[in-house]
Write a protein that holds these residues in place. Sequence first.
Motif, PDB file in Angstrom:
ATOM      1  N   SER A  79       0.753  -1.316  -0.189  1.00  0.00           N
ATOM      2  CA  SER A  79       0.014  -0.041  -0.008  1.00  0.00           C
ATOM      3  C   SER A  79       0.571   1.268  -0.188  1.00  0.00           C
ATOM      4  CB  SER A  79      -0.835   0.101   1.120  1.00  0.00           C
ATOM      5  OG  SER A  79      -0.099   0.455   2.313  1.00  0.00           O
ATOM      6  N   ASP A  80       0.200   2.341  -0.489  1.00  0.00           N
ATOM      7  CA  ASP A  80       1.045   3.551  -0.377  1.00  0.00           C
ATOM      8  C   ASP A  80       1.205   4.108   0.810  1.00  0.00           C
ATOM      9  OD1 ASP A  80       1.290   4.376  -3.179  1.00  0.00           O
ATOM     10  OD2 ASP A  80      -1.086   4.686  -3.255  1.00  0.00           O
ATOM     11  N   SER A  81       0.370   3.949   1.784  1.00  0.00           N
ATOM     12  CA  SER A  81       0.639   4.158   3.239  1.00  0.00           C
ATOM     13  C   SER A  81       1.939   3.742   3.906  1.00  0.00           C
ATOM     14  CB  SER A  81      -0.536   4.010   4.362  1.00  0.00           C
ATOM     15  OG  SER A  81      -0.777   2.430   4.343  1.00  0.00           O
ATOM     16  N   LYS A  82       2.331   2.288   3.380  1.00  0.00           N
ATOM     17  CA  LYS A  82       3.413   1.535   3.938  1.00  0.00           C
ATOM     18  C   LYS A  82       4.515   2.207   3.242  1.00  0.00           C
ATOM     19  CE  LYS A  82       1.218  -2.634   5.423  1.00  0.00           C
ATOM     20  NZ  LYS A  82       0.964  -4.295   5.152  1.00  0.00           N
ATOM     21  N   ARG A  83       4.468   2.570   1.768  1.00  0.00           N
ATOM     22  CA  ARG A  83       5.564   3.170   1.174  1.00  0.00           C
ATOM     23  C   ARG A  83       5.805   4.399   1.772  1.00  0.00           C
ATOM     24  NH1 ARG A  83       5.297   4.451  -5.089  1.00  0.00           N
ATOM     25  NH2 ARG A  83       3.310   5.571  -4.405  1.00  0.00           N
ATOM     26  N   ALA A  84       4.741   5.091   2.261  1.00  0.00           N
ATOM     27  CA  ALA A  84       5.240   6.578   3.084  1.00  0.00           C
ATOM     28  C   ALA A  84       5.850   6.485   4.396  1.00  0.00           C
ATOM     29  CB  ALA A  84       3.776   7.295   3.191  1.00  0.00           C
ATOM     30  N   PHE A  85       5.296   5.170   5.186  1.00  0.00           N
ATOM     31  CA  PHE A  85       6.017   4.972   6.291  1.00  0.00           C
ATOM     32  C   PHE A  85       7.681   4.687   6.135  1.00  0.00           C
ATOM     33  CE2 PHE A  85       7.514   1.325   8.835  1.00  0.00           C
ATOM     34  CZ  PHE A  85       7.636   1.577  10.234  1.00  0.00           C
ATOM     35  N   VAL A 127       5.199  -0.306  -4.438  1.00  0.00           N
ATOM     36  CA  VAL A 127       3.965  -0.883  -4.114  1.00  0.00           C
ATOM     37  C   VAL A 127       3.558  -1.462  -5.310  1.00  0.00           C
ATOM     38  CG1 VAL A 127       1.585   0.104  -3.572  1.00  0.00           C
ATOM     39  CG2 VAL A 127       3.482   1.452  -3.013  1.00  0.00           C
ATOM     40  N   LYS A 165      -2.440  -5.987   7.133  1.00  0.00           N
ATOM     41  CA  LYS A 165      -2.207  -4.432   7.331  1.00  0.00           C
ATOM     42  C   LYS A 165      -1.305  -3.828   8.216  1.00  0.00           C
ATOM     43  CE  LYS A 165      -7.101  -4.147   5.676  1.00  0.00           C
ATOM     44  NZ  LYS A 165      -8.559  -3.935   5.910  1.00  0.00           N
ATOM     45  N   VAL A 169       2.087  -2.890  10.401  1.00  0.00           N
ATOM     46  CA  VAL A 169       3.202  -2.324  10.094  1.00  0.00           C
ATOM     47  C   VAL A 169       4.392  -2.493  11.299  1.00  0.00           C
ATOM     48  CG1 VAL A 169       4.471  -0.007   9.822  1.00  0.00           C
ATOM     49  CG2 VAL A 169       2.153  -0.471   8.618  1.00  0.00           C
TER      50      VAL A 169
END
Length: 344
Positions: free
Chosen positions: A178-184, A195, A331, A333
């Motif tokens: 997901s993009d949120s994990k990439r941002a993390f 992603v 989901k 992290v």
Amino acid sequence: MSQSRRAWRTRKAGAISNLQLVEEPLQPLGADKIRVEVKAVGLNFADIFALTGLYSATPEGSFVPGLEFSGIVSELGAAAETDLAVGDRVYGCIRFGGYATSVDVPPQHCRRMPEGWSFAEGAAFPVQSLTAFYALTDLGAVQPGQLVLVHSAAGGVGLQAMRMLQQVGAVPIGTVSSDSKRAFLAGLGFHEIIVRGDDFGAQLQAQLAGRPLHAVLDGIGGEIQKQSFRALAPTGRLVVFGAAEFTPGDRPNWLKAAWLYLKRPRYDVMDMISSNRSVMAFNLIWLWQEQALFDRLLEGSAGLGLPAPHVGHEFCFEEAHEAIECLRSGKSVGKVVLKVGMSE
């Protein structure tokens, strides 16, 4: 001193819902072991596979899951050879039995926690660090400057592998869902992140941009693994430590599992000779029988001086089912951890 403990116990493997919180008497402490009052427990996909009966090392009959913990040494066996003392804060590994408020283990399976680490961070360190370190050093033989692909890079093992690669001067390329994990990961200083989409093979080639891929660390399996292997340069190594695509729900879906099994990656050794690429796979549980290797890997992991592991999700000890579902969902992290009481 309490003569009982609480533990999450299943009467037999087969379904996660069989897991129940029980109170049980403490057994006499073995002369060569130490007793640890557990303050936090690290969760791993091996717990899910063991509870559902899909793990080859699953104990027969009733058992307590869990492979890692942190806590305070509360008692020393009469013949325990150790420099640990009652009151020391430690993290450690156990061959099942971690989901409990007290564990008895060989002292050599524990280490003092670094100054400033929380119990949750301590419980998050051993299994994922041993997995990543063994995969990258002993099997992957990664050298400074080499490109290494790490799948599920925002998970417990993946994030530790990314940090280890950065520490030794290799170039990590992570993949996430997901993009949120990439941002993390970008927030932690990792910028080569994919992603995963429908055509992962094309994404990977674009990211490599002609650079040779020297190693892949994979715990997913399936088509993603196949495409990763194809992208390896000559002398490249695919190191497999899990198969997350087989992750079950409460109990195995045997029809789905059979279908995935039939579709699993297959590798021809003659083709591997021609292309000069290799595949290696391992199961961490056997390390408990190889004490010298266990010691070397744990010391090697700790010796890198990495920051405390990222704990993304903390649950109360009584919320084991919610914690397992968090991990199972894909989901999460970083690390999922159970905390016992007021841990800090």
